[in-house]
Design a protein around this motif. Structure first.
Motif, PDB file in Angstrom:
ATOM      1  N   SER A 176       5.217  -9.171  -5.532  1.00 32.22           N
ATOM      2  CA  SER A 176       4.036  -9.296  -4.408  1.00 32.22           C
ATOM      3  C   SER A 176       4.629  -8.645  -3.220  1.00 32.22           C
ATOM      4  O   SER A 176       5.935  -8.748  -2.923  1.00 32.22           O
ATOM      5  CB  SER A 176       3.585 -10.509  -3.905  1.00 32.22           C
ATOM      6  OG  SER A 176       4.535 -11.379  -3.208  1.00 32.22           O
ATOM      7  N   SER A 177       3.988  -7.829  -2.281  1.00 34.82           N
ATOM      8  CA  SER A 177       4.699  -6.870  -1.216  1.00 34.82           C
ATOM      9  C   SER A 177       5.175  -7.941  -0.148  1.00 34.82           C
ATOM     10  O   SER A 177       6.250  -7.577   0.295  1.00 34.82           O
ATOM     11  CB  SER A 177       3.662  -6.024  -0.851  1.00 34.82           C
ATOM     12  OG  SER A 177       2.615  -6.625  -0.087  1.00 34.82           O
ATOM     13  N   PHE A 178       4.394  -8.944  -0.096  1.00 36.76           N
ATOM     14  CA  PHE A 178       4.853  -9.804   1.251  1.00 36.76           C
ATOM     15  C   PHE A 178       6.214 -10.412   0.994  1.00 36.76           C
ATOM     16  O   PHE A 178       7.136 -10.543   1.722  1.00 36.76           O
ATOM     17  CB  PHE A 178       3.970 -10.998   1.372  1.00 36.76           C
ATOM     18  CG  PHE A 178       4.165 -11.853   2.357  1.00 36.76           C
ATOM     19  CD1 PHE A 178       4.186 -11.494   3.667  1.00 36.76           C
ATOM     20  CD2 PHE A 178       4.451 -13.025   1.994  1.00 36.76           C
ATOM     21  CE1 PHE A 178       4.392 -12.468   4.859  1.00 36.76           C
ATOM     22  CE2 PHE A 178       4.977 -14.174   3.179  1.00 36.76           C
ATOM     23  CZ  PHE A 178       4.838 -13.789   4.451  1.00 36.76           C
ATOM     24  N   ARG A 179       6.371 -11.104  -0.302  1.00 38.75           N
ATOM     25  CA  ARG A 179       7.663 -11.820  -0.475  1.00 38.75           C
ATOM     26  C   ARG A 179       8.865 -10.564  -0.657  1.00 38.75           C
ATOM     27  O   ARG A 179       9.787 -10.989  -0.420  1.00 38.75           O
ATOM     28  CB  ARG A 179       7.560 -12.595  -2.008  1.00 38.75           C
ATOM     29  CG  ARG A 179       6.619 -13.839  -1.701  1.00 38.75           C
ATOM     30  CD  ARG A 179       7.358 -14.814  -0.793  1.00 38.75           C
ATOM     31  NE  ARG A 179       6.643 -15.823  -0.799  1.00 38.75           N
ATOM     32  CZ  ARG A 179       6.841 -16.782   0.043  1.00 38.75           C
ATOM     33  NH1 ARG A 179       7.778 -16.894   0.836  1.00 38.75           N
ATOM     34  NH2 ARG A 179       6.140 -18.119  -0.198  1.00 38.75           N
ATOM     35  N   ARG A 180       8.151  -9.340  -1.295  1.00 36.10           N
ATOM     36  CA  ARG A 180       9.611  -8.471  -1.490  1.00 36.10           C
ATOM     37  C   ARG A 180      10.004  -7.980  -0.148  1.00 36.10           C
ATOM     38  O   ARG A 180      11.187  -7.930   0.271  1.00 36.10           O
ATOM     39  CB  ARG A 180       8.903  -7.211  -2.112  1.00 36.10           C
ATOM     40  CG  ARG A 180       9.850  -6.139  -2.475  1.00 36.10           C
ATOM     41  CD  ARG A 180       9.349  -5.281  -3.442  1.00 36.10           C
ATOM     42  NE  ARG A 180       8.144  -5.276  -3.784  1.00 36.10           N
ATOM     43  CZ  ARG A 180       7.065  -4.271  -3.759  1.00 36.10           C
ATOM     44  NH1 ARG A 180       7.504  -3.186  -3.144  1.00 36.10           N
ATOM     45  NH2 ARG A 180       5.953  -4.403  -3.923  1.00 36.10           N
ATOM     46  N   HIS A 181       8.711  -7.845   1.120  1.00 33.75           N
ATOM     47  CA  HIS A 181       9.373  -7.553   2.139  1.00 33.75           C
ATOM     48  C   HIS A 181      10.342  -8.647   2.750  1.00 33.75           C
ATOM     49  O   HIS A 181      11.408  -8.474   3.537  1.00 33.75           O
ATOM     50  CB  HIS A 181       8.211  -7.482   3.356  1.00 33.75           C
ATOM     51  CG  HIS A 181       7.632  -6.089   2.994  1.00 33.75           C
ATOM     52  ND1 HIS A 181       8.089  -4.823   3.065  1.00 33.75           N
ATOM     53  CD2 HIS A 181       6.247  -5.993   2.439  1.00 33.75           C
ATOM     54  CE1 HIS A 181       7.070  -4.123   2.840  1.00 33.75           C
ATOM     55  NE2 HIS A 181       6.131  -4.396   2.243  1.00 33.75           N
TER      56      HIS A 181
END
Length: 151
Positions: A50-55
């Motif tokens: 997921s982009s949120f956790r990756r950020h």
């Protein structure tokens, strides 16, 4: 004025002593909690990108200048390649768990030193205010007893 000053120093002392005790008894819990958060974010990115956790993971890697975590099984995933700071390969990067632990220990040592100095100043302040109060309270006359002539 002196009893109020002593009372303020005593209140500060009564707050600092439990803080110092808490620091020594719960420092491992603080480290473990931060490590658990990193593991949680890392595993969520590994399972589902997921982009949120990756950020979040990228921000952690950039903040601590580390890259991923070492596995005893040697299975490196694509997570490190996507979330490591630019120009830092996984092999050259530091293990984030060790970096985070070192960061926390260094800062907890700073907090301990700060607590020790602050406790010392409050004790010193309590002693000085009590001496000041006793000197004012028990002196019968603070006026000059004689005449002073400068020559």
């Amino acid at each position: 004025l002196c009893p109020q000053g002593f009372f303020c120093f005593a209140l500060a002392f009564c707050g600092l002593i439990p803080a110092a005790c808490w620091r020594y008894t719960h420092s491992v819990e603080v480290e473990d909690s931060v490590m658990d958060v990193y593991d949680l974010v890392y595993e969520e990115v590994r399972r589902n990108a997921s982009s949120f956790r990756r950020h979040e993971l990228t921000a952690i890697h950039e903040a601590f200048l580390c890259c991923g975590k070492r596995s005893p099984f040697g299975d490196t995933t694509d997570v490190e390649h996507k979330t490591c700071p630019p120009g830092q390969a996984h092999d050259a990067g530091q293990d984030c768990l060790r970096e985070i632990r070192g960061f926390l220990q260094k800062h907890m040592d700073f907090v301990s030193a700060l607590l020790g100095v602050t406790i010392g100043f409050t004790v010193y302040g309590m002693i000085l205010t009590s001496f000041l109060w006793f000197s004012i309270h028990f002196s019968s006359n603070l006026d000059r007893k004689g005449k002073y002539i400068l020559r």
